[in-house]
Scaffold this active site. Structure first.
Site, PDB file in Angstrom:
ATOM      1  N   ARG A 125      -3.745   6.858   0.466  1.00  0.00           N
ATOM      2  CA  ARG A 125      -4.248   8.136   0.991  1.00  0.00           C
ATOM      3  C   ARG A 125      -3.309   8.855   1.951  1.00  0.00           C
ATOM      4  NH1 ARG A 125      -9.840   5.814   2.769  1.00  0.00           N
ATOM      5  NH2 ARG A 125      -8.394   4.115   3.076  1.00  0.00           N
ATOM      6  N   ARG A 155      -6.921  11.405  -6.817  1.00  0.00           N
ATOM      7  CA  ARG A 155      -8.152  10.672  -6.482  1.00  0.00           C
ATOM      8  C   ARG A 155      -9.377  11.593  -6.455  1.00  0.00           C
ATOM      9  NH1 ARG A 155     -12.107   8.560  -4.370  1.00  0.00           N
ATOM     10  NH2 ARG A 155     -12.148   6.905  -2.789  1.00  0.00           N
ATOM     11  N   TYR A 207     -14.786 -12.201   1.737  1.00  0.00           N
ATOM     12  CA  TYR A 207     -15.636 -11.022   1.485  1.00  0.00           C
ATOM     13  C   TYR A 207     -16.902 -11.405   0.717  1.00  0.00           C
ATOM     14  CZ  TYR A 207     -11.815  -7.877   2.878  1.00  0.00           C
ATOM     15  OH  TYR A 207     -10.840  -7.208   3.578  1.00  0.00           O
ATOM     16  N   ASP A 235      -6.752  -3.136  -7.039  1.00  0.00           N
ATOM     17  CA  ASP A 235      -7.240  -3.707  -5.788  1.00  0.00           C
ATOM     18  C   ASP A 235      -7.470  -5.197  -6.011  1.00  0.00           C
ATOM     19  OD1 ASP A 235      -8.285  -2.822  -2.998  1.00  0.00           O
ATOM     20  OD2 ASP A 235      -9.724  -4.306  -3.692  1.00  0.00           O
ATOM     21  N   ARG A 254       0.823  -1.225   0.000  1.00  0.00           N
ATOM     22  CA  ARG A 254       0.000   0.000   0.000  1.00  0.00           C
ATOM     23  C   ARG A 254       0.852   1.268   0.000  1.00  0.00           C
ATOM     24  NH1 ARG A 254      -5.455  -0.259   1.936  1.00  0.00           N
ATOM     25  NH2 ARG A 254      -6.257  -2.249   1.264  1.00  0.00           N
TER      26      ARG A 254
END
Ligand code: CP3
Length: 360
Positions: free
Chosen positions: A42, A51, A163, A87, A38
């Protein structure tokens, strides 16, 4: 020139791509390579700027934006490998599953029956997510000059299934566990479909130019060793044997996996990526030359001073020295709160390891 001199001169002239590939395969290097899970995200104001005005999913499909944020960490924090921006859920809509993000993945219609599994599509990823391979090809061209390596990745079948069954992220994934114990055939069918999908996806990434691939099995550590052996290990072995590892070594990441380290070793992966709960020295001893190791600083430790981070990196590198190869990384990804100066200190500390002399 003696063969030792030749070996020495290859080591001295090593570029970041050779350093990473050699470390994955357990060949001698001048110092450990460094990148961070990562590393694009952000915590970087420059990422947040790109973004702005688009959703995360739009950004993953937008080749220019994805390439730009993939490359940002090179200059901003000094990373020495690039992981394509994407992702683990990017290829999943192609199977016929609706995925949204808030901020983690949300599945519109969670899987609970064999009928749903049987309806899932098995697309050629080159048709279902062509932009991923365009991103990879563009990145490879950009990285040719600085000779930085490019990593591709995929979510491991079990983590994706977690998930898909649960519908969203969870601490314990109780629906998934109920399915595992009460309807094992449904979960087995789902995992088989996902395994085919992951293998095709990784091989297409390698074909497009990914030089190393990482399999993220973030939630595999939820299982007891016996269940891991039954449900996870055979899948890892299958992925390892079907992925074209002659062209791209495979890194296996399991979060919270200290209790299944021996099983991770049995996967046959080239590199095992560890979180910080496992002592690096213990892992290096137990790996006994069978796999290289990646990791394993606690991302939280990047809040320390530059001096403390240098000390922590030296400690990890020394502990990893008996391993056949070591790639410096975190034990999990950077978070939005990760301090940029901490990440910079981390990569500088890796480079400083090279100045203190030769290391296997
Ligand atoms: O490592 C990298 O820099 C490459 C990009 C990457 C992302 N996600 C970008 C991302 C990678 C390799 C992932 C993997 C991923 N995604 C995993 C496995 C690794 C892990 O972290 O355990 C998982 C479980 C996911 C699923 C996912 N995607 C979650 C849980 C979240 C929300 C949490 C968060 O950090 O926001 C996402 C969204 C996501 N994936 C973001 C990024 C940069 C944030 C999106 C945004 O800009 O809002």
């Amino acid at each position: 020139m003696s063969s030792a001199d030749i070996r020495e001169s290859t080591i001295v002239s090593m570029n970041p791509t050779e350093r990473l590939l050699r470390s994955c395969r357990g060949e001698p290097v001048d110092r450990p390579p460094v990148w961070l899970m990562r590393q694009a995200g952000r915590y970087l104001p420059e990422y947040r700027r790109v973004r702005e005005g688009v959703t995360f999913q739009q950004m993953c499909r937008d080749v220019d934006r994805a390439v730009e944020v993939s490359l940002q960490p090179i200059d901003l924090v000094g990373t020495e490998a690039v992981i394509m921006f994407s992702d683990i859920f990017t290829p999943i809509p192609g199977m016929g599953i609706d995925v949204d993000f808030d901020p983690g993945p949300i599945i519109a219609d969670p899987i609970h029956s064999l009928e749903q599994v049987e309806k899932l599509r098995d697309p050629d990823p080159r048709d279902s997510v062509p932009f991923v391979f365009e991103i990879i090809r563009t990145l490879r061209a950009e990285l040719e000059g600085p000779k930085l390596p490019l990593l591709g990745f995929a979510g491991a079948p079990f983590t994706i299934a977690a998930y898909l069954v649960e519908g969203r992220g969870s601490k314990e994934f109780t629906k998934l566990k109920r399915m595992m114990y009460r309807e094992p055939d449904v979960l087995r069918a789902l995992l088989a479909k996902l395994t085919d999908n992951v293998v095709a996806y990784l091989n297409a990434q390698i074909e497009a130019g990914a030089q190393v691939v990482q399999l993220f099995d973030t939630w595999a550590g939820l299982l007891a060793p016996a269940d891991y052996r039954e449900w996870i290990l055979p899948i890892h072995r299958e992925v390892v044997s079907r992925v074209n590892r002659a062209d791209a070594p495979l890194i296996l990441y399991v979060n919270n996996g200290a209790h299944v380290f021996d099983e991770m070793l049995e996967s046959g992966a080239d590199v095992l990526s560890l979180d910080w709960r496992m002592e690096m020295a213990t892992a290096a001893r137990r790996a006994d030359g069978r796999a290289s190791l990646q990791g394993n600083l606690d991302p939280g430790a990047l809040h320390q001073s530059r001096e403390q981070i240098f000390r922590a990196v030296r400690r990890i590198a020394e502990a990893a020295a008996p391993a056949r190869g070591h790639i410096l990384n975190l034990g999990h990804g950077c978070s939005p709160e990760t301090p940029v100066e901490g990440v910079r200190a981390f990569t500088d500390a890796a480079r400083a390891l090279g100045s203190s002399g030769e290391r296997k």
